[in-house]
Design an enzyme around this catalytic site. Structure first.
Site, PDB file in Angstrom:
ATOM      1  N   ARG A   1     -13.510  -8.736   2.561  1.00 24.29           N
ATOM      2  CA  ARG A   1     -12.092  -8.459   2.296  1.00 24.29           C
ATOM      3  C   ARG A   1     -11.261  -9.695   2.643  1.00 24.29           C
ATOM      4  NH1 ARG A   1     -10.028  -3.440   1.861  1.00 24.29           N
ATOM      5  NH2 ARG A   1      -8.266  -4.723   1.228  1.00 24.29           N
TER       6      ARG A   1
ATOM      7  N   HIS B   1      -7.671   0.344  -6.070  1.00 26.63           N
ATOM      8  CA  HIS B   1      -7.824  -0.465  -4.854  1.00 26.63           C
ATOM      9  C   HIS B   1      -8.494  -1.793  -5.260  1.00 26.63           C
ATOM     10  CE1 HIS B   1      -7.880  -1.539  -0.787  1.00 26.63           C
ATOM     11  NE2 HIS B   1      -8.676  -0.643  -0.257  1.00 26.63           N
TER      12      HIS B   1
ATOM     13  N   CYS C   1     -16.457   1.493   1.428  1.00 25.66           N
ATOM     14  CA  CYS C   1     -15.262   0.660   1.669  1.00 25.66           C
ATOM     15  C   CYS C   1     -14.771   0.772   3.103  1.00 25.66           C
ATOM     16  CB  CYS C   1     -14.155   1.073   0.713  1.00 25.66           C
ATOM     17  SG  CYS C   1     -13.696   2.802   0.898  1.00 25.66           S
TER      18      CYS C   1
ATOM     19  N   ARG D   1       0.867  -1.193   0.000  1.00 23.02           N
ATOM     20  CA  ARG D   1       0.000   0.000   0.000  1.00 23.02           C
ATOM     21  C   ARG D   1       0.894   1.229   0.000  1.00 23.02           C
ATOM     22  NH1 ARG D   1      -5.212   1.408   3.692  1.00 23.02           N
ATOM     23  NH2 ARG D   1      -6.016  -0.130   2.222  1.00 23.02           N
TER      24      ARG D   1
ATOM     25  N   GLN E   1     -10.214  -4.144  -2.677  1.00 22.35           N
ATOM     26  CA  GLN E   1     -11.517  -3.661  -2.221  1.00 22.35           C
ATOM     27  C   GLN E   1     -12.606  -4.036  -3.231  1.00 22.35           C
ATOM     28  OE1 GLN E   1     -12.273  -1.998   0.742  1.00 22.35           O
ATOM     29  NE2 GLN E   1     -14.352  -2.440   0.070  1.00 22.35           N
TER      30      GLN E   1
ATOM     31  N   ASP F   1     -17.531   6.938  -0.839  1.00 22.20           N
ATOM     32  CA  ASP F   1     -16.236   6.843  -0.148  1.00 22.20           C
ATOM     33  C   ASP F   1     -15.923   8.243   0.388  1.00 22.20           C
ATOM     34  OD1 ASP F   1     -13.754   6.001   0.781  1.00 22.20           O
ATOM     35  OD2 ASP F   1     -12.784   6.033  -1.193  1.00 22.20           O
TER      36      ASP F   1
HETATM   37  N1   CP Z   1     -11.223  -0.298   2.932  1.00 24.12           N
HETATM   38  C1   CP Z   1      -9.939  -0.336   3.293  1.00 24.12           C
HETATM   39  O1   CP Z   1      -9.023  -0.572   2.503  1.00 24.12           O
HETATM   40  O2   CP Z   1      -9.728  -0.090   4.612  1.00 24.12           O
HETATM   41  P1   CP Z   1      -8.318   0.123   5.323  1.00 24.12           P
HETATM   42  O3   CP Z   1      -7.765   1.454   4.865  1.00 24.12           O
HETATM   43  O4   CP Z   1      -8.659   0.127   6.794  1.00 24.12           O
HETATM   44  O5   CP Z   1      -7.404  -1.002   4.952  1.00 24.12           O
HETATM   45  N1  NVA Z   2     -10.214   6.534  -0.950  1.00 20.34           N
HETATM   46  C1  NVA Z   2      -9.742   6.155   0.361  1.00 20.34           C
HETATM   47  C2  NVA Z   2      -9.934   4.699   0.579  1.00 20.34           C
HETATM   48  C3  NVA Z   2      -9.486   4.194   1.920  1.00 20.34           C
HETATM   49  C4  NVA Z   2      -9.676   2.717   2.077  1.00 20.34           C
HETATM   50  C5  NVA Z   2      -8.293   6.551   0.498  1.00 20.34           C
HETATM   51  O1  NVA Z   2      -7.517   6.324  -0.439  1.00 20.34           O
HETATM   52  O2  NVA Z   2      -7.938   7.108   1.534  1.00 20.34           O
END
Ligand code: CP
Ligand code: NVA
Length: 311
Positions: free
Chosen positions: A291, A127, A263, A100, A130, A222
């Site tokens: 997930r 993502h 999400c 990530r 997700q 989101d």
């Molecule tokens: N939805 C999601 O990816 O959550 P986190 O940022 O907690 O991993």
């Molecule tokens: N769009 C959000 C998703 C978090 C899971 C971000 O990138 O922060």
């Protein structure tokens, strides 16, 4: 197929296979599995995470392996060692690498230097993990994705991009409504529309939340400010996004048994009202649970080389 960097790395058959596998693994969670026996998976987080961190680590454990968490500060990467040398080195120890971070280019560099599977656990543009969970949840709670109309209301961000790709790949309809200036990436929209034209799906882009939501079987949103978005943009974003809040009055435009999706993490009172979050329509924790099951399926399928990739 070695890596999952974006959902379109998968072929349509791969995506269908992953959803079937996830369904199977969900129904037999504690069956002994040994794909990862005596092996490690490195999970690198350059942004915070709750769901991805814990679900992927749990998935590794379910396959008999051991997760190793690292952040840039703990690696020589943080002191200037190259992405390529980091990827080559980790490939000599671990069985897979889950990342990530911010830039998609960085994950692509990791993947091309690594000889082990690399999984994108969220970047600024994508993502995919997700979206796998979202598609499984839609299938379980609503019905076949190809016959579903989904409204995505809010920021045209990473979560929006991967969901758009997944719905298009499975032949469903997604109506995306964003404020002006916050549309999804135009190149990804064109790509998704091309895919949808082949699968019988549709990708509609507008600035009209009410129209997008009309007759939808699910309404998805989101956060308005994602990790990595400039904090000094926050006030401008809140103002621009305010008319795009998912609240009871917007939900009434959708089908009678509409579901609410997110999400997570959420910001009650911003992108979604507390009332909608607390309503029976909300399936956000089913998404969160999925997930885990989709992560087991993805690791299994990559490690067992069951994915062929997009043609
Ligand atoms: N939805 C999601 O990816 O959550 P986190 O940022 O907690 O991993
Ligand atoms: N769009 C959000 C998703 C978090 C899971 C971000 O990138 O922060």
């Amino acid at each position: 197929m070695k890596d999952l960097l974006r959902l379109t790395d998968l072929g349509r058959a791969d995506l269908q296979l992953l959803l079937r596998l996830a369904h199977r693994f969900k129904n037999e969670p504690f069956r002994q599995r040994s794909e990862l026996a005596n092996q490690t998976v490195v999970l690198y987080f350059n942004k915070p995470s709750t769901r991805t961190r814990i679900s992927v680590a749990t998935a590794v454990a379910r396959l008999g392996g051991i997760p190793i968490f690292v952040s840039p500060r703990e690696l020589q990467l943080g002191r200037g060692e190259s992405i390529e040398d980091t990827a080559r080195t980790i490939s000599r120890y671990a069985r897979a690498f889950v990342i990530r971070t911010f830039r998609d280019e960085d994950v692509a560099r990791f993947a091309s230097a690594a000889t082990i599977p690399v999984i994108n656990a969220l970047t600024d543009q994508h993502h995919p993990c997700q979206a796998l969970a979202d598609l499984l949840t839609i299938k379980e709670k609503i019905g076949p994705v190809e016959s579903v109309r989904i409204a995505y209301v809010g920021d045209g961000n990473n979560v929006c991009h991967s969901l758009m790709q997944g719905v298009a790949m499975l032949g469903g309809t997604i109506a995306i409504a964003t404020p002006k200036g916050f549309e999804p990436n135009p190149a990804l929209v064109v790509q998704a529309q091309t895919i949808a034209a082949e699968t019988g799906g549709a990708v509609e882009i507008s600035h009209d939340a009410a129209r997008a939501t009309t007759d939808a079987a699910a309404v998805y949103t989101d956060v308005w400010v994602s990790m990595g978005d400039p904090e000094d943009e926050r006030a401008r974003r809140i103002e621009a996004f305010h008319p795009y809040q998912v609240n009871a009055s917007l939900m009434r435009r959708a089908r009678a048994n509409v579901k609410f999706m997110h999400c997570l993490p959420d910001h009650p009172g911003e992108e979604v009202s507390q009332e909608v979050l607390d309503s029976p329509a909300s399936i956000i924790f089913d998404q969160a649970e999925n997930r885990l099951h989709t992560a087991v399926a993805l690791l299994h399928a990559l490690l067992e080389q069951r994915l062929v990739g997009s043609p």
